[in-house]
Design a protein around this motif. Structure first.
Motif, mmCIF file in Angstrom:
data_model
loop_
_atom_site.group_PDB
_atom_site.id
_atom_site.type_symbol
_atom_site.label_atom_id
_atom_site.label_comp_id
_atom_site.label_asym_id
_atom_site.label_seq_id
_atom_site.Cartn_x
_atom_site.Cartn_y
_atom_site.Cartn_z
ATOM 1 N N LYS B 56 159.947 30.171 31.667
ATOM 2 C CA LYS B 56 160.715 31.304 31.179
ATOM 3 C C LYS B 56 162.194 30.949 31.176
ATOM 4 C CE LYS B 56 159.994 36.255 31.391
ATOM 5 N NZ LYS B 56 159.361 37.350 32.138
ATOM 6 N N HIS B 57 162.921 31.475 30.200
ATOM 7 C CA HIS B 57 164.344 31.192 30.081
ATOM 8 C C HIS B 57 165.132 32.501 30.096
ATOM 9 C CE1 HIS B 57 163.892 26.924 28.678
ATOM 10 N NE2 HIS B 57 162.679 27.384 28.453
ATOM 11 N N SER B 58 166.320 32.425 30.667
ATOM 12 C CA SER B 58 167.251 33.546 30.604
ATOM 13 C C SER B 58 168.661 32.986 30.693
ATOM 14 C CB SER B 58 166.995 34.529 31.755
ATOM 15 O OG SER B 58 167.938 35.584 31.741
ATOM 16 N N GLY B 59 169.335 32.926 29.549
ATOM 17 C CA GLY B 59 170.692 32.362 29.535
ATOM 18 C C GLY B 59 170.679 30.919 29.996
ATOM 19 N N ARG B 60 171.430 30.611 31.057
ATOM 20 C CA ARG B 60 171.478 29.253 31.587
ATOM 21 C C ARG B 60 170.392 28.981 32.622
ATOM 22 N NH1 ARG B 60 175.491 28.305 34.692
ATOM 23 N NH2 ARG B 60 176.177 30.462 35.012
ATOM 24 N N LEU B 61 169.487 29.911 32.802
ATOM 25 C CA LEU B 61 168.421 29.760 33.788
ATOM 26 C C LEU B 61 167.116 29.376 33.111
ATOM 27 C CD1 LEU B 61 168.997 32.983 35.909
ATOM 28 C CD2 LEU B 61 170.039 30.736 36.225
ATOM 29 N N ARG B 62 166.399 28.454 33.768
ATOM 30 C CA ARG B 62 165.061 28.090 33.304
ATOM 31 C C ARG B 62 164.162 28.051 34.538
ATOM 32 N NH1 ARG B 62 162.930 22.696 33.077
ATOM 33 N NH2 ARG B 62 160.916 22.626 32.023
ATOM 34 N N VAL B 63 163.072 28.783 34.472
ATOM 35 C CA VAL B 63 162.130 28.836 35.584
ATOM 36 C C VAL B 63 160.790 28.302 35.117
ATOM 37 C CG1 VAL B 63 160.801 30.365 37.089
ATOM 38 C CG2 VAL B 63 163.236 30.746 36.784
ATOM 39 N N THR B 64 160.170 27.490 35.947
ATOM 40 C CA THR B 64 158.816 27.030 35.684
ATOM 41 C C THR B 64 157.910 27.464 36.826
ATOM 42 O OG1 THR B 64 159.168 24.910 36.779
ATOM 43 C CG2 THR B 64 159.650 25.026 34.405
ATOM 44 N N LEU B 65 156.650 27.608 36.511
ATOM 45 C CA LEU B 65 155.663 27.989 37.512
ATOM 46 C C LEU B 65 154.420 27.138 37.316
ATOM 47 C CD1 LEU B 65 154.735 29.923 39.802
ATOM 48 C CD2 LEU B 65 153.860 31.438 38.002
#
Lengths: 116, 108
Positions: B56-65
Motif C-alpha cells: 500500500k502507498h500513501s504519499g512518501r510512505l510504502r507499506v508491505t505485508l
C-alpha cells in the motif's frame, strides 16, 4: 472537527491516592480505547469499549483500575490506590468501529501521571 | 505481551535518504497499522494494510505485508527532518497490540 479530548494533561499525586482521567472521543466514534505508555515503549491496551460495553479488558489491573463509559460517549479511567509503578502516560483513542479496515485510531494528547 | 516487534530499535539517516523499518508479529491478524509519535503531535495514524493486501502507498510512505512471514515493512522515501519521530506498528487480531517502536532521526 474536534479531535479526542483528554483531561487533565498532567497529574502529580502521592502513592496510595486516587486519580481519574477523562476522555471525550471524536463524535460518532463507537469504539474507545484506553492505553498506558511507559517511556521508550509502545502503548499497551488497557481496555476497549464498543459503545457502552467493555469488550477487551484483559490487560486492565482490575484490583486497582476501573473504567466506565456512560451513554457510550465520554469515558473515565480511575486508579485507586495509585502505586509508584503507575507513573506513565495514559492515552485515550477512538475509532469508527472495530470492523476490519475501519479501525484506524485517533489518539488524544494523553495524561502524564507522576506518582511520588 | 507485545506481538509486534519493530526493527531496528533506532535509525539515524541524512535528509533525502530513504528509511526502512520492519515489524514482525506472531499470530494471525486482520490488519496491521503504522503510527508515528513525536512530541509535537502525539500519536498519529499513518497507514492501514489489511491481511489480504500485500502493498500500500500513501504519499512518501510504502507499506508491505507478508503474512506467510508474519512481517511488514514501512518505507519512507526522501526523508525530511520533520519525519524525526518514533514509528510503531500495531497489529489487530483478536485485540490491538503495539510494538516497542523504531526511533528515527533524520539529520539535516
Amino acid at each position: 472537527e474536534a479531535g479526542v479530548v483528554q483531561s487533565p494533561r498532567y497529574k502529580i499525586i502521592e502513592k496510595k491516592q486516587p486519580v481519574a482521567f477523562w476522555c471525550n472521543p471524536i463524535s460518532g466514534h463507537n469504539t474507545l480505547y484506553w492505553y498506558r505508555q511507559n517511556l521508550g515503549q509502545g502503548p499497551e491496551l488497557l481496555i476497549r469499549y464498543e459503545n457502552e460495553e467493555a469488550v477487551d479488558d484483559s490487560q486492565l489491573p482490575k484490583d486497582r483500575f476501573s473504567a466506565e463509559r456512560l451513554k457510550g460517549v465520554d469515558s473515565t479511567l480511575k486508579i485507586q490506590p495509585a502505586e509508584l509503578g503507575d507513573s506513565a502516560v495514559y492515552l485515550c483513542a477512538s475509532s469508527l468501529g472495530v470492523l476490519v479496515g475501519y479501525n484506524e485510531q485517533f489518539f488524544g494528547p494523553g495524561t502524564r501521571l507522576t506518582v511520588l | 505481551s507485545q506481538q509486534g516487534e519493530e526493527d531496528p530499535q533506532a535509525l539515524s539517516i541524512q535528509e533525502g535518504e530513504n528509511a526502512t523499518m520492519n515489524c514482525s508479529y506472531k499470530t494471525s491478524i486482520n490488519n496491521l497499522q503504522w503510527y508515528r509519535q513525536n512530541s509535537g503531535r502525539g500519536l498519529v495514524h499513518l497507514i492501514l494494510i489489511r491481511s489480504n493486501e500485500r502493498e500500500k502507498h500513501s504519499g512518501r510512505l510504502r507499506v508491505t505485508l507478508d503474512t506467510s512471514k508474519k512481517s511488514s515493512s514501512l518505507l519512507i522515501t526522501a526523508s525530511r527532518a520533520a519525519d524525526t519521530a518514533s514509528y510503531f506498528c500495531a497489529t489487530y487480531g483478536q485485540n490491538f497490540v503495539f510494538g516497542p517502536g523504531t526511533r528515527l532521526s533524520v539529520l539535516p
